[in-house]
Design a protein around this motif. Structure first.
Motif, short mmCIF file in Angstrom:
data_model
loop_
_atom_site.label_atom_id
_atom_site.label_comp_id
_atom_site.label_asym_id
_atom_site.label_seq_id
_atom_site.Cartn_x
_atom_site.Cartn_y
_atom_site.Cartn_z
N TYR A 1 0.81 -1.21 0.00
CA TYR A 1 0.00 0.00 0.00
C TYR A 1 0.84 1.27 0.00
N LYS B 1 0.95 5.28 -0.29
CA LYS B 1 -0.08 5.84 0.58
C LYS B 1 0.36 5.86 2.04
N TYR B 2 1.01 4.74 2.50
CA TYR B 2 1.47 4.66 3.88
C TYR B 2 2.97 4.49 3.90
N VAL C 1 -1.65 5.02 11.34
CA VAL C 1 -2.69 4.41 10.53
C VAL C 1 -3.87 4.16 11.45
N SER C 2 -5.03 4.71 11.09
CA SER C 2 -6.21 4.53 11.95
C SER C 2 -6.65 3.09 11.94
N SER D 1 -9.59 2.01 11.36
CA SER D 1 -10.46 1.74 10.20
C SER D 1 -9.63 1.56 8.93
N ASP D 2 -8.54 2.34 8.79
CA ASP D 2 -7.64 2.15 7.64
C ASP D 2 -6.98 0.77 7.71
N MET D 3 -6.55 0.38 8.92
CA MET D 3 -5.92 -0.92 9.08
C MET D 3 -6.92 -2.04 8.75
N ARG D 4 -8.16 -1.89 9.19
CA ARG D 4 -9.19 -2.88 8.89
C ARG D 4 -9.39 -2.99 7.37
N ASP D 5 -9.41 -1.84 6.68
CA ASP D 5 -9.56 -1.85 5.22
C ASP D 5 -8.39 -2.56 4.55
N ILE D 6 -7.19 -2.29 5.04
CA ILE D 6 -5.99 -2.93 4.49
C ILE D 6 -6.08 -4.44 4.68
N ASP E 1 4.03 6.32 9.81
CA ASP E 1 2.72 6.96 9.68
C ASP E 1 1.76 6.40 10.72
#
Length: 197
Positions: free
Chosen positions: A133, A136-137, A143-144, A146-151, A141
């Motif tokens: 990713y 973007k990351y 990482v929220s 929710s972002d981690m869940r999406d990843i 950084d």
């Protein structure tokens, strides 16, 4: 015995010690491999390579499963687990024996520090969840969740299964942190770089 006789004895002993040392230096560290064709790179191989060779069970490399099960049964209460490093030569010997597909009895032939050290070195290519990713990351950084869940939801099933298996094991390690001194923070320090960099 006179001084000359002592010197001769001393010199003979010194020569013998030197000869013995030469022999020891030439002793190979590893046992010779019986069949070179059986040598398969297990450490650093991609998960798909391991899967193609039939070296996975439920999307977890068999070698990793073997090490985790050994540590789960015999080392969860050991103080210094993952902090005390195994002997470098012993770790390399174990790695090569496993890659040579030798039958290795970890309980009889190894110790928990050696197995834990080899497990810490275990990486697959790519060796990072976030590497797929970038840009973007970046490392460092925030990482929220929710972002981690999406990843995590975007990971291939084989990577997600391995991550689940490893996290499940590390939860057992952390549950015994009063004995082994491996809190969640300590485990994150040890395993975070290999998982998230």
């Amino acid at each position: 015995m006179g001084a000359g006789a002592l010197t001769i004895c001393h010199n003979k002993t010194a020569v013998q010690v030197k000869e013995d040392m030469k022999k020891m230096v030439h002793i190979p560290i590893l046992r010779p491999r019986t069949v070179a064709a059986k040598h398969i790179k297990l450490f650093g191989a991609t998960l798909s390579e391991l899967k193609d060779k039939g070296l996975m069970e439920d999307n977890v490399p068999l070698v990793l499963r073997k090490m985790v099960e050994y540590l789960r049964k015999h080392a969860l209460h050991q103080e210094g687990l993952f902090r005390v490093n195994g002997n470098v030569r012993a770790v390399e010997t174990l790695k090569q024996r496993l890659e040579s597909r030798e039958e290795v009895d970890l309980l009889a032939e190894s110790d928990s520090c050696t197995v834990a050290s080899l497990l810490k070195l275990t990486r697959t290519r790519p060796n990072s969840i976030l590497s797929a990713y970038r840009p973007k990351y970046q490392v460092g950084d925030d990482v929220s969740s929710s972002d981690m869940r999406d990843i995590l939801q975007q990971l291939p099933e084989v990577h997600l299964s391995l991550l689940r298996y490893l996290c499940h094991f590390l939860t057992h390690v952390e549950c015994n942190h009063k004995e082994n001194r491996m809190t969640a923070l300590n485990l994150a320090t040890v395993f975070g770089p290999s998982v998230f960099q």
